[in-house]
Design an enzyme around this catalytic site. Structure first.
Site, mmCIF file in Angstrom:
data_model
loop_
_atom_site.group_PDB
_atom_site.id
_atom_site.type_symbol
_atom_site.label_atom_id
_atom_site.label_comp_id
_atom_site.label_asym_id
_atom_site.label_seq_id
_atom_site.Cartn_x
_atom_site.Cartn_y
_atom_site.Cartn_z
ATOM 1 N N CYS A 87 24.445 -20.661 30.367
ATOM 2 C CA CYS A 87 25.489 -21.690 30.452
ATOM 3 C C CYS A 87 26.777 -21.122 31.050
ATOM 4 C CB CYS A 87 25.756 -22.249 29.062
ATOM 5 S SG CYS A 87 27.138 -23.400 28.982
ATOM 6 N N TYR A 240 48.363 -28.494 8.930
ATOM 7 C CA TYR A 240 47.043 -28.237 9.539
ATOM 8 C C TYR A 240 47.102 -26.898 10.290
ATOM 9 C CZ TYR A 240 47.150 -33.373 9.110
ATOM 10 O OH TYR A 240 47.317 -34.664 8.667
ATOM 11 N N GLU A 261 47.135 -25.590 5.005
ATOM 12 C CA GLU A 261 45.777 -25.770 5.527
ATOM 13 C C GLU A 261 44.811 -25.956 4.355
ATOM 14 O OE1 GLU A 261 42.338 -26.082 7.302
ATOM 15 O OE2 GLU A 261 44.161 -25.996 8.518
ATOM 16 N N CYS A 333 44.347 -33.058 20.035
ATOM 17 C CA CYS A 333 43.139 -32.955 20.853
ATOM 18 C C CYS A 333 42.565 -34.335 21.145
ATOM 19 C CB CYS A 333 42.099 -32.070 20.161
ATOM 20 S SG CYS A 333 41.552 -32.709 18.557
#
Length: 374
Positions: A87, A240, A261, A333
């Site tokens: 890959c 986070y 977290e 994201c």
């Protein structure tokens, strides 16, 4: 970038494969700008480009086939193994491991898990490479049945791959589309992988999260610390926080920095990094980000959030709205959940944004936004 697996329709995971990279990056910038088009005051910084190939520091590979002839890659629609050990988006260091790991599976007689028949033991290989070329290997098993055999053959594997520093077994007994289980069995004396990022040593434990593109992670943390240092807040929360990337990069003798977290393993890693760097006024706590904020007696001047794809949600947005927080650095994201969260923060104005191409050859990317209370 061209990929023979994609061209042969053996793997279509990289949906932008074969598309010119400049076009990919421009498309991501346009997509994000369109989603955030209602924020007219937003200054867009130039997007941060990644390497087109060899950028992934982590491979989550399904093991298929047989112990004698294993495949390392993905499963097809019928649940049969498709070998992807060449890959092109995986780092050269990861690619060098795959043939040796295939030989290890055969030599140790590790029977791959057969999804249609629900039989066998070895489900996945999760392999992470540090910027220094060291490797963490996690073998996801259905049960503890093969652990003694793995221990027996492990010295041979480590001799063949001396760059492998951390090895563990993850137990995932359930038959469902989840990558790993809750229980981890460490097989090496070393328990953390040292991730050298921007002259800081972050420590990655087997079940801790780290960005899959080390170069873009470094750029992400540099951008965040640049904005924070420009504003010079006396107090910062990194919600986070994972293994502490943003918090550690924003540490300064002039400010208090707190990282939150849910993963206790990640917090242990963050504290280790902080202690090694000799940082002062930096604290890490395990807990839920929203619960921590809501229960706090006093708010910081600046909050950094780097949530999962679902975003920070209504409750944390509501707390930010009613708090005294002056600035927010939001790293996302998923620009769609980001847009939804920003709409729930009317008291803040989006001032700057930057797209960072964490995931070339796909539709995904990271975006950072600096928010200021109006």
């Amino acid at each position: 970038m061209q990929c023979s697996y994609f061209d042969a329709a053996r793997c279509l995971s990289c949906t932008h494969m074969g598309r010119p990279y400049d076009e990919q990056l421009a498309g991501k910038q346009l997509h994000c700008q369109t989603l955030l088009s209602g924020h007219s005051s937003l200054e867009w910084l130039p997007p941060a480009a990644s390497r087109e190939s060899g950028f992934r520091n982590k491979a989550k590979m399904v093991v298929g086939g047989t112990a004698k002839n294993p495949t390392i890659g993905i499963l097809d629609a019928e649940g049969r193994g498709v070998d992807l050990r060449e890959c092109g988006v995986c780092s050269p260091g990861l690619l060098a491991c795959f043939p040796v790991l295939a030989a290890f599976i055969s030599q140790a007689h590790l029977t791959p898990y057969d999804v249609p028949r629900r039989s066998g033991e070895l489900k996945h290989l999760i392999i992470t490479e540090s910027p220094d070329g060291e490797i963490m290997l996690r073998l996801v098993l259905r049960s503890e049945k093969l652990v003694p055999r793995i221990r027996q053959h492990l010295p041979t594997l480590l001799a063949a791959l001396p760059q492998v520093k951390v090895v563990s077994v993850n137990l995932h007994p359930e038959h469902k589309a989840v990558l790993e289980g809750d229980r981890e069995i460490l097989l090496t004396g070393q328990s953390t992988l040292r991730m050298r990022v921007n002259d800081l040593d972050l420590h990655l434990r087997p079940q801790s999260f780290f960005q899959t593109n080390s170069d873009m992670a470094a750029a992400l943390y540099r951008q965040g610390s640049e904005w924070v240092n420009e504003l010079a807040p006396a107090s910062v929360w990194d919600l986070y926080c994972g293994v502490g990337g943003f918090a550690l990069h924003c540490a300064d003798p002039s400010r208090d920095v707190t990282g939150i977290e849910t993963s206790r393993e990640a917090i242990v890693s963050a504290r280790l990094s902080s202690d090694e760097a000799g940082l002062q006024r930096v604290d890490f706590q395990a807990g839920d980000a929203t619960a921590f904020a809501v229960a706090a007696d006093q708010a910081p001047e600046l909050v950094i959030v780097n949530p999962p794809r679902r975003g920070i949600g209504k409750e944390l947005c509501g707390w930010l709205e009613s708090s005294s927080v002056r600035h927010v650095v939001y790293s996302s994201c998923n620009a769609q959940s980001l847009a939804r969260d920003l709409a729930a923060l009317p008291s803040f104005t989006a001032r700057r944004a930057r797209v960072l191409d964490m995931f070339p050859q796909t539709t995904h990317y990271e975006v950072m936004v600096l928010l200021e209370r109006s």
